[in-house]
Design a protein around this motif. Structure first.
Motif, short mmCIF file in Angstrom:
data_model
loop_
_atom_site.label_atom_id
_atom_site.label_comp_id
_atom_site.label_asym_id
_atom_site.label_seq_id
_atom_site.Cartn_x
_atom_site.Cartn_y
_atom_site.Cartn_z
N ASN A 166 0.61 -1.20 0.03
CA ASN A 166 -0.02 -0.07 0.05
C ASN A 166 1.06 1.35 0.01
O ASN A 166 1.79 1.46 0.83
CB ASN A 166 -0.84 0.17 1.27
CG ASN A 166 -2.19 -1.05 1.02
OD1 ASN A 166 -2.29 -1.60 0.05
ND2 ASN A 166 -3.25 -0.87 1.99
N MET A 167 0.48 2.01 -0.78
CA MET A 167 1.44 3.63 -0.87
C MET A 167 1.63 4.17 0.29
O MET A 167 0.90 3.90 1.14
CB MET A 167 0.45 4.14 -2.13
CG MET A 167 -0.79 5.00 -1.44
SD MET A 167 -1.59 6.17 -2.39
CE MET A 167 -3.09 6.36 -1.56
N LEU A 168 2.54 5.09 0.37
CA LEU A 168 2.58 5.87 1.46
C LEU A 168 1.58 6.93 1.56
O LEU A 168 1.28 7.41 2.66
CB LEU A 168 4.12 6.80 1.25
CG LEU A 168 5.32 5.79 1.43
CD1 LEU A 168 6.53 6.80 1.10
CD2 LEU A 168 5.59 5.01 2.67
N GLY A 169 1.10 7.42 0.48
CA GLY A 169 0.09 8.38 0.26
C GLY A 169 0.17 9.07 -1.27
O GLY A 169 0.89 8.67 -1.76
N TYR A 170 -0.73 10.27 -0.97
CA TYR A 170 -0.49 11.18 -2.19
C TYR A 170 0.42 12.41 -1.85
O TYR A 170 0.39 12.62 -0.89
CB TYR A 170 -2.01 11.44 -2.54
CG TYR A 170 -3.08 10.51 -3.25
CD1 TYR A 170 -2.49 9.54 -4.22
CD2 TYR A 170 -3.90 10.09 -2.28
CE1 TYR A 170 -3.43 8.61 -4.69
CE2 TYR A 170 -4.86 9.03 -2.81
CZ TYR A 170 -4.83 8.45 -4.00
OH TYR A 170 -5.49 7.57 -4.39
N TRP A 171 1.01 12.51 -2.91
CA TRP A 171 2.11 13.82 -2.75
C TRP A 171 1.30 14.93 -2.65
O TRP A 171 0.58 15.56 -3.16
CB TRP A 171 2.84 13.88 -4.14
CG TRP A 171 3.75 14.99 -4.34
CD1 TRP A 171 3.29 16.30 -5.08
CD2 TRP A 171 4.89 15.35 -3.82
NE1 TRP A 171 4.43 17.06 -5.33
CE2 TRP A 171 5.36 16.70 -4.33
CE3 TRP A 171 5.82 14.69 -2.70
CZ2 TRP A 171 6.45 17.32 -4.00
CZ3 TRP A 171 6.77 15.32 -2.46
CH2 TRP A 171 7.35 16.35 -3.00
N ARG A 172 1.67 15.48 -1.39
CA ARG A 172 1.26 16.75 -0.96
C ARG A 172 -0.51 16.83 -1.00
O ARG A 172 -0.93 17.81 -1.26
CB ARG A 172 1.84 17.76 -1.72
CG ARG A 172 3.32 17.76 -1.23
CD ARG A 172 4.08 19.25 -1.51
NE ARG A 172 5.40 19.26 -1.16
CZ ARG A 172 6.26 20.02 -1.67
NH1 ARG A 172 6.01 21.06 -2.44
NH2 ARG A 172 7.66 19.99 -1.20
N ASN A 173 -1.12 15.85 -0.49
CA ASN A 173 -2.69 15.80 -0.79
C ASN A 173 -3.00 14.90 0.68
O ASN A 173 -3.59 13.84 0.50
CB ASN A 173 -3.01 15.11 -1.74
CG ASN A 173 -4.46 15.27 -2.21
OD1 ASN A 173 -5.21 15.39 -1.29
ND2 ASN A 173 -4.92 14.90 -3.49
#
Length: 518
Positions: free
Chosen positions: A368-375
């Motif tokens: 699972n991704m770290l997250g969305y870039w600056r979102n």
């Protein structure tokens, strides 16, 4: 090997003279790729690129992508490959959003970049692959660097890839994938797909896509030869498979369909192929059966998202017998990989649902991704506090634990492996002076799986001409996002609160089909 940079360092030491890459008439050994990426790393450093910085890349598949990928990794920086099918506006948004300091562009895309003159806010260095009279040459820029490994060692939690996936608001989102995310999959690829250091891996999907860049890393991890496809041409791919004795490939269903239609199919040599993995969009049984007859090898389906670092579910070769007792499994996505948790939950309640009942697919794993870039807001809406990623797909399990994809929670359209978010297309069409209201839906396509279709309401006293509206869309959108058809209606179906009922618009097109995705 636990990071992208360790892959090139390991293979350059262990198998320096083995061929790492072939693209067209250019090939590189692991030692040559290591040396070139060292020089590029030095050039990037001199251009001010440091740990955590982003480097933009806009070109079709080529060896230079891998030189940049490994160079950035050696600095702890991140390569951001941009979809070359996008318009100048779309490219500009991604490059600016990523805050790329260096932008490497293929010569054929310089006219597009010229449209962005003065609009690239953070780019300080522009380098052109293939040469351009107005800009510095990539080859000269690279070769001026020192062949010295900078020695930076990223950790597993650092960002390895930043792939851009279109968002429902119309702007793409930068998906942050760590080295740990990537290496959550790579070590299992030998067991699942049989890739070894002696394999020959065909990299046919665009490298800006996780199915291209991610699949390429499968072969790179094992140190095998990767045959990189620059222009996706069914005849050319058939010839490459025979010429390079390709053993493994990841292909999208639309390409498998086209490969069966060209004259080269009759004379193609597929005797070396051991396994074809397909995915990125659903496949029809006739296309799959035809591909099996044509290539005579094993097939496996992969299901995943950019946000899951690619495949998290596989339908193995043994479930690909169209005449076997489990033929129904050809409609399944498969079973989750080792270490991957899946559950089906009610889209409204979040409660886990029983076998056979469709609901939203949630997943939790090291991929699972770290997250969305600056979102942060987008990340919070996609990932729960205890680590479950909401896929946006609706599916169900059968009694044997196989996952079936039934529909989509979100309105995303998958056309030939490309994600199209209707909101982005709708935002463009609403700018047309004759359009009062619009809904973009996915309709079935025998070739692409799905295609975008626009249902519009004209402004009072105005007339909407479908072909003229499509021409308007082509001025602002990549070709694959332009609606293949336009229907003009008096009003769009909505709930009392104003929510658009897209299911009602989709229903006539999908009537009589087993499920609401192709």
């Amino acid at each position: 090997m636990t990071t992208i940079s360790s892959v090139i360092r390991t293979h350059a030491a262990d198998r320096p003279d083995a061929v790492a890459l072939v693209c067209g008439d250019q090939s590189l050994t692991w030692a040559q790729l290591h040396a070139r990426s060292n020089r590029v790393a030095d050039a990037l450093r001199k251009a001010g690129v440091g740990f955590g910085d982003r480097v933009g890349f806009l070109d079709k598949n080529c060896n230079e992508y891998f030189e940049l990928l490994f160079a950035a990794a050696k600095l702890g920086a991140v390569l951001v490959a941009v979809n070359f099918r996008l318009t100048a506006r779309e490219v500009g948004f991604i490059v600016n959003d990523a805050e790329a300091r260096v932008f490497v562009v293929g010569a054929e895309f310089m006219p597009l970049v010229a449209e962005l003159a003065g609009a690239l806010e953070t780019v300080q260095t522009l380098v052109v692959i293939g040469g351009d009279a107005s800009q510095q040459s990539y080859a000269a820029w690279r070769d001026a660097g020192a062949d010295v490994d900078p020695g930076v060692a990223p950790t597993g939690s650092d960002v390895a890839f930043q792939f851009y996936s279109s968002g429902t608001t119309g702007n793409p989102k930068g998906v942050l994938l760590s080295h740990d995310n990537v290496f959550g999959l790579l070590p299992t690829s030998a067991k699942m797909w049989g890739v070894t250091g002696d394999s020959v891996n065909l990299v046919a999907l665009p490298l800006f896509h996780v199915g291209g860049g991610g699949w390429a890393m499968v072969g790179m991890f094992h140190g095998c030869k990767s045959v990189v496809v620059r222009d996706v041409d069914p005849t050319g791919i058939i010839k490459l498979i025979g010429a390079h004795r390709v053993t493994h490939a990841f292909l999208v269903p639309v390409l498998l369909h086209f490969m069966q239609q060209v004259p080269a199919a009759a004379t193609g040599d597929f005797s070396s192929v051991e396994l074809v993995v397909y995915g990125a969009s659903p496949i029809s049984e006739p296309v799959l059966a035809g591909a099996v007859r044509l290539m005579g090898c094993k097939f496996a389906q992969a299901y995943g998202l950019t946000e899951t670092t690619g495949a998290i579910v596989t339908l193995p070769p043994e479930d690909h017998d169209p005449q076997g007792p489990h033929r129904h499994r050809l409609r399944a996505a498969g079973k989750p990989h080792e270490g991957v948790e899946l559950k089906i939950v009610g889209p409204d309640t979040g409660a886990e649902l029983p076998v056979g009942v469709p609901g939203e697919i949630w997943t939790r794993s090291s991929q699972n991704m770290l997250g969305y870039w600056r979102n942060a807001q987008g990340t919070a809406s996609s990932v729960t506090g205890d680590g479950w990623l909401k896929t946006g797909d609706i599916g169900y399990f059968d009694d044997d634990g196989y996952l079936y994809i039934h529909d989509r929670v979100k309105d995303m359209i998958i056309s030939g492996g490309e994600n199209i978010y209707p909101a982005e297309v709708e935002n463009v069409l609403m700018k047309h002076p004759s359009v009062a209201d619009v809904a973009v839906i996915g309709i079935p396509s025998d070739v692409w799986g799905e295609s975008p279709f626009a249902v519009v309401v004209a402004r009072p006293g105005a007339t909407v001409e479908p072909q003229e509206l499509q021409a308007f869309a082509r001025q602002h959108l990549a070709k694959f996002k332009v609606p293949v058809g336009v229907s003009v209606v008096a009003a769009l179906p909505r709930t009392p609160t104003g929510k658009l009922l897209k299911r009602e618009l989709r229903a006539p097109f999908w009537q009589g089909r087993e499920r609401a995705v192709s």
